[in-house]
Design a protein around this motif. Structure first.
Motif, PDB file in Angstrom:
ATOM      1  N   LYS A   1      -3.633   0.963  -5.569  1.00 46.36           N
ATOM      2  CA  LYS A   1      -2.882   0.730  -4.230  1.00 46.36           C
ATOM      3  C   LYS A   1      -1.366   0.662  -4.126  1.00 46.36           C
ATOM      4  O   LYS A   1      -1.093  -0.359  -4.833  1.00 46.36           O
ATOM      5  CB  LYS A   1      -3.671  -0.293  -3.358  1.00 46.36           C
ATOM      6  CG  LYS A   1      -3.094  -0.373  -1.980  1.00 46.36           C
ATOM      7  CD  LYS A   1      -3.560  -1.404  -1.112  1.00 46.36           C
ATOM      8  CE  LYS A   1      -3.361  -1.442   0.327  1.00 46.36           C
ATOM      9  NZ  LYS A   1      -3.662  -2.960   0.773  1.00 46.36           N
ATOM     10  N   ILE A   2      -0.783   1.865  -3.895  1.00 41.36           N
ATOM     11  CA  ILE A   2       0.663   1.636  -4.071  1.00 41.36           C
ATOM     12  C   ILE A   2       1.319   1.732  -2.769  1.00 41.36           C
ATOM     13  O   ILE A   2       1.122   2.505  -1.843  1.00 41.36           O
ATOM     14  CB  ILE A   2       1.095   3.152  -4.427  1.00 41.36           C
ATOM     15  CG1 ILE A   2       0.544   3.441  -6.015  1.00 41.36           C
ATOM     16  CG2 ILE A   2       2.764   3.151  -5.005  1.00 41.36           C
ATOM     17  CD1 ILE A   2       0.570   2.616  -7.037  1.00 41.36           C
ATOM     18  N   THR A   3       2.140   0.763  -2.178  1.00 43.71           N
ATOM     19  CA  THR A   3       2.934   0.014  -1.273  1.00 43.71           C
ATOM     20  C   THR A   3       4.436   0.479  -1.555  1.00 43.71           C
ATOM     21  O   THR A   3       4.944  -0.235  -2.446  1.00 43.71           O
ATOM     22  CB  THR A   3       2.393  -1.035  -0.692  1.00 43.71           C
ATOM     23  OG1 THR A   3       1.135  -1.079  -0.489  1.00 43.71           O
ATOM     24  CG2 THR A   3       3.169  -1.203   0.650  1.00 43.71           C
ATOM     25  N   CYS A   4       5.144   1.225  -0.764  1.00 38.24           N
ATOM     26  CA  CYS A   4       6.582   1.342  -0.877  1.00 38.24           C
ATOM     27  C   CYS A   4       6.970   0.683   0.478  1.00 38.24           C
ATOM     28  O   CYS A   4       6.671   1.049   1.414  1.00 38.24           O
ATOM     29  CB  CYS A   4       6.826   2.830  -1.094  1.00 38.24           C
ATOM     30  SG  CYS A   4       6.785   3.901   0.374  1.00 38.24           S
ATOM     31  N   GLN A   5       8.309   0.210   0.066  1.00 37.07           N
ATOM     32  CA  GLN A   5       9.319  -0.370   1.412  1.00 37.07           C
ATOM     33  C   GLN A   5      10.528   0.154   0.885  1.00 37.07           C
ATOM     34  O   GLN A   5      10.985  -0.202  -0.193  1.00 37.07           O
ATOM     35  CB  GLN A   5       8.969  -1.612   1.609  1.00 37.07           C
ATOM     36  CG  GLN A   5       9.897  -2.115   2.694  1.00 37.07           C
ATOM     37  CD  GLN A   5       9.609  -3.616   2.994  1.00 37.07           C
ATOM     38  OE1 GLN A   5       8.339  -3.925   3.534  1.00 37.07           O
ATOM     39  NE2 GLN A   5      10.401  -4.520   2.964  1.00 37.07           N
ATOM     40  N   THR A   6      11.144   1.000   1.908  1.00 43.44           N
ATOM     41  CA  THR A   6      12.495   1.339   1.689  1.00 43.44           C
ATOM     42  C   THR A   6      13.608   1.418   3.020  1.00 43.44           C
ATOM     43  O   THR A   6      12.860   1.287   4.172  1.00 43.44           O
ATOM     44  CB  THR A   6      12.551   2.703   1.015  1.00 43.44           C
ATOM     45  OG1 THR A   6      14.038   2.935   0.506  1.00 43.44           O
ATOM     46  CG2 THR A   6      12.013   3.742   1.877  1.00 43.44           C
TER      47      THR A   6
END
Length: 889
Positions: free
Chosen positions: A539-544
């Motif tokens: 599970k890959i979660t990104c925040q930018t």
């Protein structure tokens, strides 16, 4: 009993629509009965009339059932305009094979073209996989329920839906069994839009008619009790939950349906027995009075309440306190006395005050406002379906800074006048393309505000629509700030003179529609073996953050069979979080948006544990909330990444033990125990706030024991104060409303039979603590003494709450609060000179001023390293002063 109430007046889209529902009039023209009707014709795709078809509001809501009509032999229909707001009609043949919609506008003749409809299918099953009969299934367009059906004996459903109307979400709901929803992906959701641009990702936007599968996994009943400020139950209040959030859904569920609403009974109680068991996030509950009753009486008893309930309180009876409202009501008329029908009236004040209503067939309006507040009033010409057809050049002069007292009803009548036109163009991008759809925000300014050129605190605005690159509106002479609300925006300050039309053109560098997709950051997750192996299904979660549009993007993906993933990258750093499919390994990393060949190597997750015992008895402390904040080494501020997948909040168990299992290594942590508010079930309420900083946890130390924390119960006015506003008010902006803070604290004082202490001091900032220009940090220094058990002032101080008010200095957002503090003391008959020196004012539980005391009589001064007077409080003088105002001591 849990008392988790929050009074938030923030305006969201659904909240905006709900406010319009409350009062809207049946429109009538000046000289004809035709304007009281909604009429039109139904035709097929070849233009032939369609008889015997059904026509109704597209929105399914209570009170609209009687509006359904049948077309005559010529395909025509007509019905009376309702006293509620809705924006479109839906029409269909009896069998639903042909359907169509049309927006309501001010046209005298509506035309609905019926097209072959879609058939949406699916099944609803239970947690055991068996089909569920008689489950309500909703087809949602926009934010409102448009179609309703039920499952058959085999759990199947099928409903017709207009081809010309986007289907946003399908919802299944049944009392006692729970709720589920699925997105059709027909239109880009908010998350898609943020990540992939206005048009969404075409590969994910394929129109789907199903079959959909919805699963009702059980319900957890949630109960609320509606009370007034005296704690008495309130009957007849409509209550409904706002947002629901299910894991792996691309968007939260936000719809309006009567199936979710409940009405409080004689005991003030409501119960939501469909509440889904999967809901793990807190939920906001909205409570307001019945809109039809309001339309009859034109008077409000209470302000709308929005109460945020934490998941741990779902099983309790959650108290919702309805605060008293003042009703502002009146009429809007033309100079000859005719009622102005369908005009939009707005009352705008502090961050807790924004109300808007549509004038009815008599030109009447009514809105609830906060007692003792300062409000701006404006009237905008009709732009919606309830407005009559009138000349466009009418306008209404706004009324600024109207002081509202404590009386139940305030009357404000308005007379329209001939306005002056402001118009122009709106373009975007290097090619200066016309902006297709947007709006111009219109803010009237006083001469002083116009001179300052930065009237950020003005809360009096309305909007003009941009269509195909042009806009126009009429208003009265004066100073205005105009802002093109598209892309990065463009702002102009203008002065409008009577009879002199203005042309004001806008150009923005870029709009969201023109915006290119975010750059893609590609990476791979693999093991640390030699050679490394790909990690699939992580599970890959990104925040930018995209600085250009000041927007935060976040979404969750999965690594493919090769361990590879692609995530969007804004213009600033990207935080990436990965958790393996088995949940045993993970990592959080901060990377550059231009990073090449990004490789993530998850590591075994660590555990943080500790224990809390009572300082005196050494008994375990049960049920205390423990929070775990993450900090990336080298970061200057606390890490704000949303750590989905890593638990950040827990509670002590019956042995006083708390445990954070499965936290990433290589990061720093701060463990904190925040004080609980008074009114909790246990006798020993409150407690010292505890912080435990943990250095970066390395793989060699997978278990970190914080040891035993000695819990020391106390009654701390400062913490009580902080809890009130950081929890009871969910929006940070609302901490700057003095009157709101005072009334909320006064309500708590009255409930507990205690007095209220207010500290005045010239200040620089207000962020929970006061920082005085003269005395340094306040009230921390005063509280050190007031709540020092060694000084024997503990029991005395327990009788008081504390509220600090910044005065002639500025708060974080740069706006002076002197005028608000001045109005505050003026309403209570206090000498305004208290704002110029440190002063203590005491009120009883009914808000009556008992007296005021200068700080000089209880303190002595020295010097400190910052060249500011150092305060030392005289212990005995403080104790005697406090006792002076304590009832029954």
């Amino acid at each position: 009993m849990k008392n988790t109430h929050a009074f938030s007046r923030s305006v969201f889209l659904y909240g905006f629509l709900s406010s319009l529902f409350l009062i809207a009039g049946s429109a009538q023209g000046a000289d004809t009965e035709d304007a009281q009707k909604i009429s039109g014709v139904l035709v097929d795709k070849d233009g032939r009339p369609v008889p015997d078809a059904l026509v109704r509001p597209k929105l399914l809501a209570r009170g609209f059932e009687s509006l359904e009509v049948v077309t005559d032999s010529n395909g025509r229909f007509e019905f009376d305009r309702p006293n509620q707001w809705f924006d479109a009609l839906l029409a269909q043949t009896p069998d639903g094979s042909l359907m169509g919609t049309v927006p309501l506008e001010n046209d005298t003749e509506l035309k609905i073209v019926l097209l072959p409809s879609r058939t949406i299918t699916g099944t609803v099953i239970g947690a055991d996989g068996k089909p569920l009969p008689d489950v309500f299934v909703l087809g949602v367009s926009g934010y409102s329920e448009a179609i309703r059906t039920q499952t058959d004996a085999e759990g199947r459903f099928a409903f017709r839906f207009p081809e010309d109307t986007p289907l946003r979400v399908v919802v299944a709901l049944k009392d006692g069994l729970g709720m589920d929803y699925v997105w059709t992906m027909e239109t880009p959701t908010t998350a898609e839009y943020r990540l992939f641009g206005w048009d969404g990702d075409p590969s994910q936007r394929k129109k789907s008619d199903g079959p959909f599968e919805l699963r009702l996994e059980g319900a957890r009943p949630v109960r609320c009790k509606i009370v007034d400020e005296e704690g008495r139950p309130v009957e007849g209040i409509t209550v409904y939950p706002w947002y629901f959030a299910k894991e792996d859904r691309p968007e939260n569920l936000n719809i309006g349906t009567d199936l979710k609403r409940r009405i409080s009974g004689p005991d003030g109680g409501v119960e939501f027995d469909f509440f889904p068991a999967w809901q793990t996030q807190g939920v906001t509950f909205c409570a307001n009075e019945d809109r039809e009753e309001i339309h009859k009486t034109m008077q409000y008893r209470f302000l709308e309440n929005r109460t945020f309930v934490q998941p741990e309180s779902f099983n309790d009876e959650n108290e919702i306190i309805m605060l008293r409202a003042v009703t502002v009501r009146g009429t809007v008329r033309f100079p000859d006395g005719r009622p102005a029908v369908g005009w939009q009236f707005r009352a705008q004040g502090g961050s807790d005050q924004f109300e808007q209503r549509i004038t009815d067939s008599e030109g009447r309006y009514a809105v609830p406002v906060v007692p003792g507040s300062t409000v701006n009033f404006s009237v905008e010409r009709p732009q919606g379906p309830l407005g009559e057809k009138i000349e466009e050049d009418w306008a209404c002069r706004p009324r600024r800074d109207v002081d509202i007292g404590e009386e139940s009803i305030v009357s404000e009548d308005f007379v329209l006048e001939k306005g002056t036109k402001i118009s122009g163009t709106a373009t975007a991008g290097d090619e200066r393309k016309p902006i297709e759809e947007a709006s111009i925000l219109i803010t009237p300014l006083t001469p002083e505000e116009a001179e300052a050129e930065a009237a950020d605190n003005v809360r009096c605005s309305w909007w003009a629509t941009i269509k195909n690159g042009r806009y126009e509106f009429y208003t009265t002479p004066g100073d205005y700030r105009l802002r093109c609300q598209s892309g990065k925006g463009d702002t102009k300050l203008v002065k409008l003179e009577s009879g002199k039309e203005l042309t004001v053109d806008f150009h923005v560098e870029e709009t969201r529609r023109d915006k290119k997709q975010l750059e893609t950051l590609r990476g791979k997750i693999q093991t640390g073996d030699d050679p490394p192996r790909p990690v699939a299904g992580a599970k890959i979660t990104c925040q930018t953050f995209d600085f250009d549009f000041h927007e935060l993007y976040q979404k969750t993906f999965s690594s493919d069979e090769n361990g590879e993933f692609a995530i969007p990258a804004g213009t600033m750093s990207v935080y990436v979080q990965a958790v393996t499919a088995d949940g045993k390994q993970g990592i959080i990393a901060k990377v550059s948006p231009t990073e090449k060949n990004l490789v993530l190597v998850p590591k075994p997750l660590a555990t943080i544990t500790g224990k809390m015992v009572h300082k005196k008895t050494q008994e375990p402390v049960l049920g205390r909330r423990i929070e775990c904040s993450i900090r990336i080494p080298g970061e200057e501020t606390q890490f704000q990444f949303s750590t989905s997948g890593f638990r950040c909040t827990t509670f002590t168990d019956e042995n006083g033990v708390y445990r954070f299992a499965a936290v990433p290594v290589g990061l720093e942590y701060e463990i904190s125990c925040t004080q609980r508010p008074r009114g909790e079930p246990d006798d020993e309420t409150g407690g010292t706030i505890h912080y435990e900083r943990i250095a970066a946890i390395e793989p060699e130390s997978p278990l970190t024991d914080c040891g035993t924390f000695q819990y020391a119960p106390n009654i701390n006015g400062s913490s009580e104060y902080l809890w009130t506003f950081f929890n009871a008010y969910s929006n940070v902006r609302e901490k700057s409303d003095f009157e709101g803070r005072f009334k909320l604290l006064l309500e708590r004082c009255k409930r507990d039979g205690k007095n209220l202490l207010v500290v005045f001091a010239p200040t620089e900032v207000f962020e929970g603590d006061l920082v005085s220009e003269i005395y340094g940090r306040l009230p921390g220094k005063l509280l050190d003494l007031m709540y020092d058990t060694r000084g024997k002032a503990f029991e005395t101080a327990d009788r008081f709450y504390l509220m600090g008010i910044p005065t002639d200095a500025k708060v974080r957002h740069g706006a002076s609060r002197r005028f608000e503090a001045g109005k505050f003391v003026k309403l209570r008959g206090i000498d305004e000179k208290v704002l110029d020196e440190m002063t203590l004012c005491f009120f009883d539980a009914d808000g009556r001023l008992l007296g005021s005391e200068s700080i000089d009589g209880i303190s002595e001064y020295g010097g400190d390293s910052e060249n500011k007077p150092k305060i030392d409080f005289k212990r005995d003088a403080v104790i005697e002063l406090l006792k002076k105002y304590v009832p029954g001591e």
